[in-house]
Design a protein around this motif. Structure first.
Motif, PDB file in Angstrom:
ATOM      1  N   VAL A 147       0.849  -1.191   0.000  1.00  0.00           N
ATOM      2  CA  VAL A 147       0.000   0.000   0.000  1.00  0.00           C
ATOM      3  C   VAL A 147       0.881   1.237   0.000  1.00  0.00           C
ATOM      4  CG1 VAL A 147      -1.745   1.310   1.274  1.00  0.00           C
ATOM      5  CG2 VAL A 147      -1.864  -1.192   1.211  1.00  0.00           C
ATOM      6  N   GLN A 148       0.592   2.153  -0.905  1.00  0.00           N
ATOM      7  CA  GLN A 148       1.271   3.451  -0.957  1.00  0.00           C
ATOM      8  C   GLN A 148       0.200   4.531  -1.015  1.00  0.00           C
ATOM      9  OE1 GLN A 148       3.816   2.520  -4.441  1.00  0.00           O
ATOM     10  NE2 GLN A 148       5.568   2.773  -3.072  1.00  0.00           N
ATOM     11  N   ALA A 149      -0.502   4.673   0.095  1.00  0.00           N
ATOM     12  CA  ALA A 149      -1.675   5.538   0.162  1.00  0.00           C
ATOM     13  C   ALA A 149      -1.326   6.892   0.755  1.00  0.00           C
ATOM     14  CB  ALA A 149      -2.774   4.873   0.976  1.00  0.00           C
ATOM     15  N   ARG A 150      -2.133   7.879   0.404  1.00  0.00           N
ATOM     16  CA  ARG A 150      -1.863   9.247   0.830  1.00  0.00           C
ATOM     17  C   ARG A 150      -3.153   9.939   1.261  1.00  0.00           C
ATOM     18  NH1 ARG A 150       2.243   6.945   0.402  1.00  0.00           N
ATOM     19  NH2 ARG A 150       3.908   7.261  -1.130  1.00  0.00           N
ATOM     20  N   ILE A 151      -3.072  10.696   2.338  1.00  0.00           N
ATOM     21  CA  ILE A 151      -4.146  11.598   2.744  1.00  0.00           C
ATOM     22  C   ILE A 151      -3.575  13.004   2.787  1.00  0.00           C
ATOM     23  CG2 ILE A 151      -5.765  12.256   4.565  1.00  0.00           C
ATOM     24  CD1 ILE A 151      -5.782   9.326   5.472  1.00  0.00           C
ATOM     25  N   ILE A 152      -4.266  13.933   2.132  1.00  0.00           N
ATOM     26  CA  ILE A 152      -3.884  15.341   2.185  1.00  0.00           C
ATOM     27  C   ILE A 152      -5.068  16.116   2.748  1.00  0.00           C
ATOM     28  CG2 ILE A 152      -3.104  17.370   0.943  1.00  0.00           C
ATOM     29  CD1 ILE A 152      -2.691  14.028  -0.748  1.00  0.00           C
ATOM     30  N   ASN A 153      -4.902  16.664   3.932  1.00  0.00           N
ATOM     31  CA  ASN A 153      -5.957  17.422   4.603  1.00  0.00           C
ATOM     32  C   ASN A 153      -5.780  18.914   4.359  1.00  0.00           C
ATOM     33  OD1 ASN A 153      -7.187  15.128   5.701  1.00  0.00           O
ATOM     34  ND2 ASN A 153      -5.821  15.144   7.483  1.00  0.00           N
ATOM     35  N   THR A 154      -6.849  19.661   4.627  1.00  0.00           N
ATOM     36  CA  THR A 154      -6.805  21.111   4.410  1.00  0.00           C
ATOM     37  C   THR A 154      -7.065  21.839   5.718  1.00  0.00           C
ATOM     38  OG1 THR A 154      -7.658  20.790   2.160  1.00  0.00           O
ATOM     39  CG2 THR A 154      -7.700  23.025   3.057  1.00  0.00           C
ATOM     40  N   THR A 155      -6.025  22.459   6.243  1.00  0.00           N
ATOM     41  CA  THR A 155      -6.165  23.357   7.381  1.00  0.00           C
ATOM     42  C   THR A 155      -6.070  24.784   6.849  1.00  0.00           C
ATOM     43  OG1 THR A 155      -5.317  23.918   9.578  1.00  0.00           O
ATOM     44  CG2 THR A 155      -3.700  23.168   7.952  1.00  0.00           C
ATOM     45  N   SER A 156      -5.642  25.723   7.651  1.00  0.00           N
ATOM     46  CA  SER A 156      -5.522  27.107   7.182  1.00  0.00           C
ATOM     47  C   SER A 156      -4.656  27.890   8.148  1.00  0.00           C
ATOM     48  CB  SER A 156      -6.904  27.774   7.090  1.00  0.00           C
ATOM     49  OG  SER A 156      -7.390  28.072   8.377  1.00  0.00           O
ATOM     50  N   GLY A 157      -4.347  29.129   7.755  1.00  0.00           N
ATOM     51  CA  GLY A 157      -3.649  30.012   8.671  1.00  0.00           C
ATOM     52  C   GLY A 157      -4.442  30.250   9.932  1.00  0.00           C
ATOM     53  N   ALA A 158      -5.772  30.188   9.830  1.00  0.00           N
ATOM     54  CA  ALA A 158      -6.615  30.334  11.020  1.00  0.00           C
ATOM     55  C   ALA A 158      -6.370  29.194  11.994  1.00  0.00           C
ATOM     56  CB  ALA A 158      -8.087  30.376  10.606  1.00  0.00           C
ATOM     57  N   GLY A 159      -6.152  27.999  11.480  1.00  0.00           N
ATOM     58  CA  GLY A 159      -5.868  26.863  12.348  1.00  0.00           C
ATOM     59  C   GLY A 159      -4.489  26.930  12.959  1.00  0.00           C
ATOM     60  N   LEU A 160      -3.551  27.534  12.255  1.00  0.00           N
ATOM     61  CA  LEU A 160      -2.190  27.653  12.760  1.00  0.00           C
ATOM     62  C   LEU A 160      -2.046  28.787  13.767  1.00  0.00           C
ATOM     63  CD1 LEU A 160      -0.321  27.198   9.365  1.00  0.00           C
ATOM     64  CD2 LEU A 160      -0.175  25.633  11.305  1.00  0.00           C
ATOM     65  N   LEU A 161      -2.705  29.925  13.503  1.00  0.00           N
ATOM     66  CA  LEU A 161      -2.477  31.126  14.304  1.00  0.00           C
ATOM     67  C   LEU A 161      -3.746  31.714  14.901  1.00  0.00           C
ATOM     68  CD1 LEU A 161       0.029  32.937  11.908  1.00  0.00           C
ATOM     69  CD2 LEU A 161       0.585  31.595  13.941  1.00  0.00           C
ATOM     70  N   GLY A 162      -4.912  31.283  14.445  1.00  0.00           N
ATOM     71  CA  GLY A 162      -6.160  31.914  14.845  1.00  0.00           C
ATOM     72  C   GLY A 162      -6.536  33.010  13.869  1.00  0.00           C
ATOM     73  N   LEU A 236       2.185  15.444  -3.052  1.00  0.00           N
ATOM     74  CA  LEU A 236       1.944  14.734  -1.795  1.00  0.00           C
ATOM     75  C   LEU A 236       1.095  13.489  -2.017  1.00  0.00           C
ATOM     76  CD1 LEU A 236       1.274  17.735   0.614  1.00  0.00           C
ATOM     77  CD2 LEU A 236       3.250  16.189   0.676  1.00  0.00           C
ATOM     78  N   GLY A 237       0.307  13.470  -3.073  1.00  0.00           N
ATOM     79  CA  GLY A 237      -0.498  12.308  -3.401  1.00  0.00           C
ATOM     80  C   GLY A 237       0.230  11.265  -4.230  1.00  0.00           C
ATOM     81  N   SER A 238       1.450  11.538  -4.623  1.00  0.00           N
ATOM     82  CA  SER A 238       2.206  10.634  -5.483  1.00  0.00           C
ATOM     83  C   SER A 238       2.987   9.611  -4.666  1.00  0.00           C
ATOM     84  CB  SER A 238       3.175  11.431  -6.367  1.00  0.00           C
ATOM     85  OG  SER A 238       4.252  11.944  -5.590  1.00  0.00           O
ATOM     86  N   VAL A 239       3.470   8.591  -5.332  1.00  0.00           N
ATOM     87  CA  VAL A 239       4.317   7.589  -4.693  1.00  0.00           C
ATOM     88  C   VAL A 239       5.618   8.226  -4.215  1.00  0.00           C
ATOM     89  CG1 VAL A 239       5.615   5.454  -5.092  1.00  0.00           C
ATOM     90  CG2 VAL A 239       3.302   5.702  -6.013  1.00  0.00           C
TER      91      VAL A 239
END
Length: 299
Positions: A147-162, A236-239
């Motif tokens: 298995v060579q699976a990938r998850i890419i999530n989406t946060t934001s500057g708001a999540g990093l700093l408020g 990031l989704g690649s092998v």
């Protein structure tokens, strides 16, 4: 073609960043499941025609794309989304969590419903799809399949700093970072990497909040184009990205920044229980030794 023969789900794939991601994965050779229920910016309504249009455009140019209208924050529908990708294309390789909407309000005016809805679509909407994708990959791994699976999530500057006026959104996005770090540690044994991006781009969610910054230039490089973010997501989704996990990348225009997150700073150990009255100078000393944090967005 760094994602040739990969199977990818992109949630919120009908517009903005999600649309750009779907197109980039298709351009890199992947088969794409475009997920979107077509809600408005505030989460109301529902129209799947935009997602169908994206998939049709990809197919017209020789790519592979299908549409699935799951509500990603519904546990069973998230499972159906993963099953659809597996049934249609034989397996799933990449999950890109991008779906979301905003209910911006100063915290003192925030309604319970506005808190619940934003936490649900962003944080639970990431967790639900990840949970069922992870089970798919664990089953394949236990069956002896590489298995060579990938998850890419989406946060934001708001999540990093408020971000002022976005307490619900900031809390959800900060939760996504913690979810990313935790699942990266847990899922590595099954051949799964989990990373997150904090993009700066012109989308429905940002163009009203940061109107001056998001204006499209008349000519030259458009730093706020959503398409600027998608090459990193595809990589990031690649092998090729197999050694990278548990990381958060800020992406703005042509700039990619690795966010280092919380780390342990200076400390003082008394070797005994502190007395409350003696802690003032101790805390002042620790603050003086520590780097000054970046300010909250909007301050």
């Amino acid at each position: 073609m760094i994602c040739e023969d990969r199977v990818v789900i992109v949630t919120g794939g009908a517009r903005g960043l999600g649309r750009a991601h779907a197109w980039e994965f298709a351009r890199q050779g992947a088969a794409v499941v475009v997920n979107d229920i077509g809600v408005q910016l505030d989460g109301s309504g529902g129209d799947g025609s935009a997602a169908a249009e994206v998939a049709a455009e990809i197919r017209e140019l020789g790519g592979q794309a299908e549409v699935h209208g799951a509500d990603v924050a519904d546990w069973e529908q998230a499972q159906e989304l993963v099953q659809f990708a597996v049934q249609r294309f034989g397996r799933l390789d990449v999950l890109v969590n991008n779906a979301g909407f905003v209910r911006d309000r100063m915290f003192v005016n925030l309604a319970e419903e506005e808190w619940d809805q934003v936490i649900r679509v962003h944080l639970k909407g990431h967790a639900a799809t990840m949970r069922h994708a992870a089970q798919h990959w664990r089953d394949r791994s236990k069956a002896g399949e590489p298995v060579q699976a990938r998850i890419i999530n989406t946060t934001s500057g708001a999540g990093l700093l408020g971000s002022v006026g976005q307490s619900n959104y900031a809390a959800a996005k900060a939760g996504i970072i913690a979810l990313t770090l935790n699942t990266a540690a847990e899922l590595a044994r099954y051949g799964v990497t989990v990373n997150a991006i904090a993009p700066s781009a012109r989308t429905r969610m940002t163009e009203t909040v940061f109107a001056d910054m998001m204006a499209q230039p008349e000519q030259g490089f458009d730093e706020m184009a959503p398409e600027n973010v998608s090459p990193l997501v595809a990589w990031l989704g690649s092998v090729e990205s197999g050694e990278v996990t548990g990381r958060v990348f800020e992406v703005a225009g042509g700039d990619i920044t690795l966010a280092t997150g919380w780390t342990r700073g200076p400390s003082r150990d008394a070797g005994r229980r502190w007395e409350a009255g003696e802690l003032g100078p101790v805390v002042s000393e620790l603050l003086a030794k520590a780097p000054v944090p970046d300010p909250v967005h909007g301050t």
